[in-house]
Design a protein around this motif. Sequence first.
Motif, mmCIF file in Angstrom:
data_model
loop_
_atom_site.group_PDB
_atom_site.id
_atom_site.type_symbol
_atom_site.label_atom_id
_atom_site.label_comp_id
_atom_site.label_asym_id
_atom_site.label_seq_id
_atom_site.Cartn_x
_atom_site.Cartn_y
_atom_site.Cartn_z
ATOM 1 N N PRO A 123 -3.351 -9.206 9.443
ATOM 2 C CA PRO A 123 -3.557 -7.802 9.065
ATOM 3 C C PRO A 123 -5.038 -7.431 9.122
ATOM 4 O O PRO A 123 -5.922 -8.265 8.913
ATOM 5 N N VAL A 124 -5.303 -6.165 9.394
ATOM 6 C CA VAL A 124 -6.672 -5.656 9.362
ATOM 7 C C VAL A 124 -7.184 -5.741 7.923
ATOM 8 O O VAL A 124 -6.545 -5.235 6.999
ATOM 9 N N PRO A 125 -8.322 -6.398 7.684
ATOM 10 C CA PRO A 125 -8.787 -6.586 6.302
ATOM 11 C C PRO A 125 -9.397 -5.323 5.697
ATOM 12 O O PRO A 125 -10.047 -4.539 6.383
ATOM 13 N N VAL A 126 -9.152 -5.142 4.414
ATOM 14 C CA VAL A 126 -9.840 -4.129 3.608
ATOM 15 C C VAL A 126 -10.505 -4.873 2.457
ATOM 16 O O VAL A 126 -9.831 -5.425 1.597
ATOM 17 N N VAL A 127 -11.820 -4.903 2.456
ATOM 18 C CA VAL A 127 -12.574 -5.695 1.485
ATOM 19 C C VAL A 127 -13.327 -4.766 0.543
ATOM 20 O O VAL A 127 -14.047 -3.866 0.990
ATOM 21 N N PHE A 174 -12.324 -3.073 7.294
ATOM 22 C CA PHE A 174 -12.965 -2.033 6.495
ATOM 23 C C PHE A 174 -13.694 -2.664 5.320
ATOM 24 O O PHE A 174 -13.166 -3.553 4.654
ATOM 25 N N LEU A 175 -14.900 -2.200 5.066
ATOM 26 C CA LEU A 175 -15.632 -2.570 3.858
ATOM 27 C C LEU A 175 -15.671 -1.330 2.978
ATOM 28 O O LEU A 175 -16.282 -0.319 3.340
ATOM 29 N N TYR A 176 -15.002 -1.403 1.828
ATOM 30 C CA TYR A 176 -14.866 -0.239 0.961
ATOM 31 C C TYR A 176 -15.739 -0.392 -0.278
ATOM 32 O O TYR A 176 -15.681 -1.418 -0.964
ATOM 33 N N THR A 179 -6.832 5.090 -2.087
ATOM 34 C CA THR A 179 -5.441 5.035 -1.614
ATOM 35 C C THR A 179 -5.371 5.277 -0.114
ATOM 36 O O THR A 179 -4.643 4.585 0.609
ATOM 37 N N ALA A 180 -6.132 6.253 0.382
ATOM 38 C CA ALA A 180 -6.104 6.586 1.806
ATOM 39 C C ALA A 180 -6.644 5.448 2.662
ATOM 40 O O ALA A 180 -6.105 5.146 3.735
ATOM 41 N N VAL A 181 -7.708 4.793 2.213
ATOM 42 C CA VAL A 181 -8.298 3.692 2.982
ATOM 43 C C VAL A 181 -7.312 2.531 3.101
ATOM 44 O O VAL A 181 -7.085 1.994 4.186
ATOM 45 N N ARG A 182 -6.729 2.135 1.979
ATOM 46 C CA ARG A 182 -5.787 1.019 2.008
ATOM 47 C C ARG A 182 -4.517 1.377 2.773
ATOM 48 O O ARG A 182 -3.914 0.534 3.437
ATOM 49 N N ALA A 183 -4.108 2.633 2.689
ATOM 50 C CA ALA A 183 -2.921 3.066 3.412
ATOM 51 C C ALA A 183 -3.150 3.005 4.919
ATOM 52 O O ALA A 183 -2.270 2.599 5.675
ATOM 53 N N LEU A 184 -4.343 3.389 5.367
ATOM 54 C CA LEU A 184 -4.625 3.344 6.802
ATOM 55 C C LEU A 184 -4.663 1.909 7.298
ATOM 56 O O LEU A 184 -4.132 1.599 8.363
ATOM 57 N N ALA A 185 -5.285 1.013 6.535
ATOM 58 C CA ALA A 185 -5.354 -0.390 6.953
ATOM 59 C C ALA A 185 -3.955 -0.985 7.092
ATOM 60 O O ALA A 185 -3.686 -1.758 8.018
ATOM 61 N N ALA A 186 -3.054 -0.612 6.189
ATOM 62 C CA ALA A 186 -1.675 -1.095 6.275
ATOM 63 C C ALA A 186 -0.959 -0.482 7.470
ATOM 64 O O ALA A 186 -0.005 -1.061 8.007
ATOM 65 N N ALA A 198 0.832 -1.204 0.000
ATOM 66 C CA ALA A 198 0.000 0.000 0.000
ATOM 67 C C ALA A 198 0.863 1.249 0.000
ATOM 68 O O ALA A 198 1.960 1.272 0.568
ATOM 69 N N PHE A 199 0.355 2.295 -0.620
ATOM 70 C CA PHE A 199 1.012 3.601 -0.608
ATOM 71 C C PHE A 199 1.032 4.099 0.839
ATOM 72 O O PHE A 199 0.020 4.011 1.549
#
Length: 343
Positions: A95-99, A139-141, A44-51, A4-5
């Motif tokens: 890891p915290v999931p981002v779906v 997170f559910l995106y 990008t921000a959502v995935r970056a926070l999860a990482a 992730a960025f």
Amino acid sequence: MAQAFPFSAIVGQDEMKTAILIAAIDPTIGGVLVLGDRGTGKSTAVRALAALLPKMRAVNGCRYSCDPADPASRCADCASLRGPDQPPPKTHLLPVPVVDLPLGATEDRVVGALDLERALSQGVKAFEPGLLAQANRGFLYIDEVNLLEDHLVDLLIDVAASGENVVEREGLSVRHPARFVLVGSGNPEEGELRPQLLDRFGLSVEVKTPELLQERVEVVRRRDAFEQDREAFIAHWQKEDERIRRKLVAARKRLADVEITDAARQRAAALCMALGTDGLRGDLTLIRAARAMAALQGDKAVTDAHFKRVAGPALRHRLRRNPLDNAGSTARVDRAVAELMGA
């Protein structure tokens, strides 16, 4: 899994980043809706926070990643592991999931369905978890959330309210935890969000394409550097990401100790009354967001300064249309805040 960025490398978009951070500090706020132009760093921000978040502990072998420290939110299988004569369940870190929830997803793909492979090969009725199960505790995106089909909107409203997914079909009857931070993004020019779902988002932020030349150049420069050498770019921003991670973890720990006085509650209620928001969800969200903001900043009590930071995201999407006031919702909130709490 793709790298992730870095969260700290995102240029500008401060309101969006702050909203996502405080929703991660207190998931009861109800998620974040991000509206604005395409290509402005929403996903990008959502995935970056999860990482950025520390790994979470889950029960071994659980398909829903149940929290071993929270018996009230476990699935039926995990709840049975903690009998009076049994040792605590074994756990592991993940890891915290981002779906991602695609617009064209079927209801079975979202909620889960009968495992056809086991049904045909073994004659066993077994449940195949869906996207809601995968998103539990993460997170559910939903990109282009304003274009989501009505039957999926109804489904999400029910699950978001209860924190539980209930599936009863084809002889199956399954309940499992589905507690997640709902993050939606979209371009309001392409269609409006249904009011029922809009009200379920705790915070709403607006993002725009950078208008300053230097800011645009810096966005492109950083993205290009990331694409050219991801490992080197991530390493360069690792120290700053780690600082934000420590700050977020500390905020979660101190959240329950942040004081909210009756005077602060009255200020929140007065602001919502001045804006004419429907119901009390706005009051609750404003209080929770201000408390999370105070925890993030290391403050011991909620003050007007915290309300000023979160009033726009917490209230702008809850305002009724006023035919006698042509000002946008953001301007109306800012004006009410200035009148009540000062500039």
